[in-house]
Scaffold this active site. Structure first.
Site, mmCIF file in Angstrom:
data_model
loop_
_atom_site.group_PDB
_atom_site.id
_atom_site.type_symbol
_atom_site.label_atom_id
_atom_site.label_comp_id
_atom_site.label_asym_id
_atom_site.label_seq_id
_atom_site.Cartn_x
_atom_site.Cartn_y
_atom_site.Cartn_z
ATOM 1 N N VAL A 110 0.869 -1.187 0.000
ATOM 2 C CA VAL A 110 0.000 0.000 0.000
ATOM 3 C C VAL A 110 0.903 1.233 0.000
ATOM 4 C CG1 VAL A 110 -1.720 1.315 1.297
ATOM 5 C CG2 VAL A 110 -1.817 -1.195 1.283
ATOM 6 N N ARG A 119 -4.932 12.888 -0.491
ATOM 7 C CA ARG A 119 -6.049 13.287 -1.359
ATOM 8 C C ARG A 119 -7.093 12.187 -1.396
ATOM 9 N NH1 ARG A 119 -3.438 15.108 -7.065
ATOM 10 N NH2 ARG A 119 -1.579 16.160 -6.255
ATOM 11 N N ILE A 121 -6.466 8.820 -1.772
ATOM 12 C CA ILE A 121 -6.196 7.646 -2.616
ATOM 13 C C ILE A 121 -6.239 6.361 -1.775
ATOM 14 C CG2 ILE A 121 -4.490 6.499 -4.088
ATOM 15 C CD1 ILE A 121 -3.704 9.243 -5.166
ATOM 16 N N ALA A 122 -5.566 6.377 -0.619
ATOM 17 C CA ALA A 122 -5.634 5.188 0.253
ATOM 18 C C ALA A 122 -7.079 4.945 0.690
ATOM 19 C CB ALA A 122 -4.726 5.363 1.471
ATOM 20 N N THR A 123 -7.799 6.002 0.926
ATOM 21 C CA THR A 123 -9.202 5.879 1.357
ATOM 22 C C THR A 123 -10.065 5.234 0.282
ATOM 23 O OG1 THR A 123 -8.950 7.801 2.759
ATOM 24 C CG2 THR A 123 -11.187 7.235 2.171
ATOM 25 N N GLU A 147 3.143 1.793 9.810
ATOM 26 C CA GLU A 147 2.809 2.692 10.920
ATOM 27 C C GLU A 147 1.493 2.214 11.517
ATOM 28 O OE1 GLU A 147 3.511 7.071 10.635
ATOM 29 O OE2 GLU A 147 3.264 6.636 8.503
ATOM 30 N N TYR A 151 -4.409 2.029 9.716
ATOM 31 C CA TYR A 151 -5.466 1.124 9.262
ATOM 32 C C TYR A 151 -6.672 0.990 10.182
ATOM 33 C CZ TYR A 151 -2.181 0.042 5.625
ATOM 34 O OH TYR A 151 -1.337 0.167 4.557
ATOM 35 N N PHE A 431 4.573 -9.197 5.523
ATOM 36 C CA PHE A 431 4.076 -9.302 4.153
ATOM 37 C C PHE A 431 3.429 -8.006 3.741
ATOM 38 C CE2 PHE A 431 0.691 -11.075 6.885
ATOM 39 C CZ PHE A 431 -0.421 -10.350 6.470
HETATM 40 C C1 LIG Z 1 -0.090 5.595 4.235
HETATM 41 C C2 LIG Z 1 -0.420 6.138 2.855
HETATM 42 C C3 LIG Z 1 -0.651 4.986 1.899
HETATM 43 C C4 LIG Z 1 -1.693 6.992 2.970
HETATM 44 O O1 LIG Z 1 -2.103 7.387 1.695
HETATM 45 P P1 LIG Z 1 -2.964 8.711 1.420
HETATM 46 O O2 LIG Z 1 -3.573 8.552 0.065
HETATM 47 O O3 LIG Z 1 -2.130 9.896 1.677
HETATM 48 O O4 LIG Z 1 -4.084 8.604 2.520
HETATM 49 P P2 LIG Z 1 -5.531 9.315 2.470
HETATM 50 O O5 LIG Z 1 -5.392 10.632 1.782
HETATM 51 O O6 LIG Z 1 -6.530 8.395 1.901
HETATM 52 O O7 LIG Z 1 -5.781 9.528 4.011
HETATM 53 C C5 LIG Z 1 -6.791 8.892 4.708
HETATM 54 C C6 LIG Z 1 -6.777 9.283 6.134
HETATM 55 O O8 LIG Z 1 -5.692 8.617 6.755
HETATM 56 C C7 LIG Z 1 -4.848 9.585 7.373
HETATM 57 N N1 LIG Z 1 -3.493 9.074 7.171
HETATM 58 C C8 LIG Z 1 -2.939 8.727 6.014
HETATM 59 N N2 LIG Z 1 -1.691 8.296 6.221
HETATM 60 C C9 LIG Z 1 -1.478 8.388 7.549
HETATM 61 C C10 LIG Z 1 -0.369 8.102 8.365
HETATM 62 N N3 LIG Z 1 0.760 7.659 7.841
HETATM 63 N N4 LIG Z 1 -0.489 8.296 9.690
HETATM 64 C C11 LIG Z 1 -1.644 8.780 10.204
HETATM 65 N N5 LIG Z 1 -2.742 9.080 9.456
HETATM 66 C C12 LIG Z 1 -2.635 8.869 8.146
HETATM 67 C C13 LIG Z 1 -5.105 10.865 6.647
HETATM 68 O O9 LIG Z 1 -4.754 11.972 7.431
HETATM 69 C C14 LIG Z 1 -6.566 10.762 6.395
HETATM 70 O O10 LIG Z 1 -7.255 11.061 7.577
HETATM 71 P P3 LIG Z 1 -8.699 11.752 7.565
HETATM 72 O O11 LIG Z 1 -9.572 10.799 6.809
HETATM 73 O O12 LIG Z 1 -9.033 11.872 9.010
HETATM 74 O O13 LIG Z 1 -8.503 13.041 6.854
HETATM 75 C C15 LIG Z 1 0.735 7.033 2.335
HETATM 76 O O14 LIG Z 1 0.979 8.029 3.264
HETATM 77 C C16 LIG Z 1 2.015 6.308 2.064
HETATM 78 O O15 LIG Z 1 2.243 5.833 0.956
HETATM 79 N N6 LIG Z 1 2.942 6.222 3.054
HETATM 80 C C17 LIG Z 1 4.252 5.634 2.856
HETATM 81 C C18 LIG Z 1 4.166 4.133 2.614
HETATM 82 C C19 LIG Z 1 3.466 3.424 3.733
HETATM 83 O O16 LIG Z 1 3.801 3.596 4.887
HETATM 84 N N7 LIG Z 1 2.460 2.624 3.377
HETATM 85 C C20 LIG Z 1 1.706 1.841 4.304
HETATM 86 C C21 LIG Z 1 2.258 0.456 4.231
HETATM 87 S S1 LIG Z 1 1.626 -0.602 5.451
#
Ligand SMILES: CC(C)(COP(=O)(O)OP(=O)(O)OC[C@H]1O[C@@H](n2cnc3c(N)ncnc32)[C@H](O)[C@@H]1OP(=O)(O)O)[C@@H](O)C(=O)NCCC(=O)NCCS
Length: 431
Positions: A110, A119, A121-123, A147, A151, A431
């Protein structure tokens, strides 16, 4: 590619919400080397890893082809074939108390490009993965996390913790049992099939472990292409007194430039299907000549190491960390898949804002450990969010803490008595 999980269409709802943001959700054709390489490179970039070499890409293409691979694309950027979001997923058995197994949807890779972060995207991607799992009839999804803050919002909860250890090898002092088997060096090419079988046997016996693909299993014996320590892996196998393989340890040794007797041994994996194998392999690494420090990670929280050494304080837990996160999607199927160590009946009110697991369920476990789980309108004994249910699901001692934190209401003692297991869950891989 005929497997249903590979051919199932992309999730409409997520595709529509991303389209509204000018983005495109698509399945990656993993037979298209260019498209897959772009995805693999974006995945590496998302975790701040180095750009994979052509050889590493070739290896990953081969080993990861079996996963359902999804990308989010921004067709308005200069290099639109490089995804700005990545995720992959595949079905695998998750071991539950009993031990038994529940079919699960494992989610990995992810990432969202830092240029497109926050923006939504993860959501879009994560609920899409959950709906895909439901469409495939899988009652549980699972992942390991970079982190622990990410999730919970999608209904995952930490279900198994892991420990890391640093052992002062000179002072710990072995007092564990003598073992009657045989240790010997082996190499990945000659041992890989046996090693995979041992991992499968070990993981099927412990709640929280998952069935490993060859990609995940083989990493415990041989480094992936491009890993910096590629030439330093050593593998030692343990065969029991009757000659049957019972475990292995893979490790690297780093010398101390100023003192040749002061090397550090890092355990890559210590796999054991018997207590004797576990003891013999620990003893082997701890008593290694010229090594003063042994380090190990992703071990169980109830790792028996303190009981195997004379000086418990020389075997230090340096980290306790949430490791396996699960997401319950189908409460009856998930809860009926496991066994219960105490008979009892509880009515659970499960709150799931995403709607998959919402409802009130009677869990009735008999003295044989088998439970029947049915929807009910009876008053609940315990009310809890789906993430909290995930945290007690595999037997971890989480109920009291969740109650103290105000995250579950009702009879937490009864919840603990029904769900907790004598041996806590564990997961010894990423994983
Ligand atoms: C984690 C990750 C995938 C989130 O993607 P994103 O598209 O920026 O997330 P979204 O915009 O959909 O955010 C959704 C919500 O999660 C929160 N969020 C996203 N990443 C977060 C993080 N690392 N820590 C805390 N909150 C986080 C956002 O603030 C948002 O909160 P809200 O709904 O209250 O506004 C991205 O930050 C990333 O690629 N991180 C580095 C790689 C990584 O750690 N991946 C996870 C692997 S397990």
């Amino acid at each position: 590619m005929t497997e249903p999980y590979l051919s199932l269409p992309i999730d409409d709802q997520a595709a529509a919400s991303l389209r509204d943001s000018g983005l495109r959700l698509a399945l990656v054709d993993t037979a298209d080397d260019d498209a897959f390489d772009a995805w693999l490179s974006a995945d590496a970039r998302g975790f701040h890893s180095k750009q994979p070499s052509p050889a590493a890409l070739a290896q990953q293409r081969e080993l990861l082809r079996h996963r359902r691979t999804t990308g989010v694309y921004d067709d308005n950027i200069p290099v639109p074939h490089s995804p700005v979001g990545t995720v992959n997923s595949w079905p695998a058995p998750l071991t539950v108390p009993g031990p038994g197994q529940v079919d699960s949807w494992l989610i990995s890779s992810v990432t969202v490009a830092p240029t497109h972060r926050r923006r939504g995207i993860a959501t879009a991607m994560l609920p899409a993965e959950l709906r895909t799992a439901v469409a495939l009839g899988l009652p549980v999804a699972a992942l390991t996390v970079s982190e622990s803050t990410i999730y919970g919002r999608w209904g995952f909860g930490p279900s198994a913790f892991s420990t890391a250890w640093t052992i002062d090898a000179r002072r710990a002092g072995w007092i564990g049992p003598a073992t009657r088997g045989r240790l010997s060096f082996t190499t990945a090419p000659e041992f890989i099939e046996t090693g995979r079988a041992l991992l499968a046997r070990q993981n099927a016996a412990h709640a929280g472990e998952v069935g490993l693909s060859e990609y995940l299993a083989d990493r415990t014996m041989t480094p992936l292409e491009g890993a910096p320590d590629a030439s330093t892996y050593r593998i030692v196998r343990y065969d029991g007194p009757d000659g049957d393989p019972e475990g292995f340890v893979t490790y690297t040794i780093t010398e101390d430039d100023s003192d040749f007797t002061n090397a550090t041994l890092d355990v890559v994996a210590l796999v054991a299907t018997t207590d004797a194998a576990n003891a013999a392999l620990w003893r082997y690494v701890i008593e290694m000549d010229l090594v003063s420090t042994v380090r190990a990670h992703t071990r169980a929280v109830d790792e028996p190491l303190p009981w195997l050494v004379r000086d418990i304080r020389r075997a230090k837990v340096t980290k306790v960390q949430d490791h396996l996160w699960t997401r319950i999607l189908d409460v009856p199927a998930a809860l009926e898949a496991r066994r219960y160590e105490n008979a009892g009946t509880l009515v659970l009110e499960v709150d799931d804002p995403l709607g998959f697991a919402d409802g009130r369920f009677r869990v009735a476990a008999g003295s044989d450990g088998v439970a029947s789980v049915t929807e009910t309108t009876d008053a609940p004994d315990v009310s809890l969010p789906v993430g909290a249910l995930a945290s007690v699901y595999l037997g971890a001692p989480a109920a009291a803490g969740l109650a103290a934190a105000g995250r579950i209401d009702g009879d937490a003692v009864a919840l603990d008595r029904l769900f907790r297991t004598a041996v806590p869950p564990r997961l010894s891989s990423w994983f």
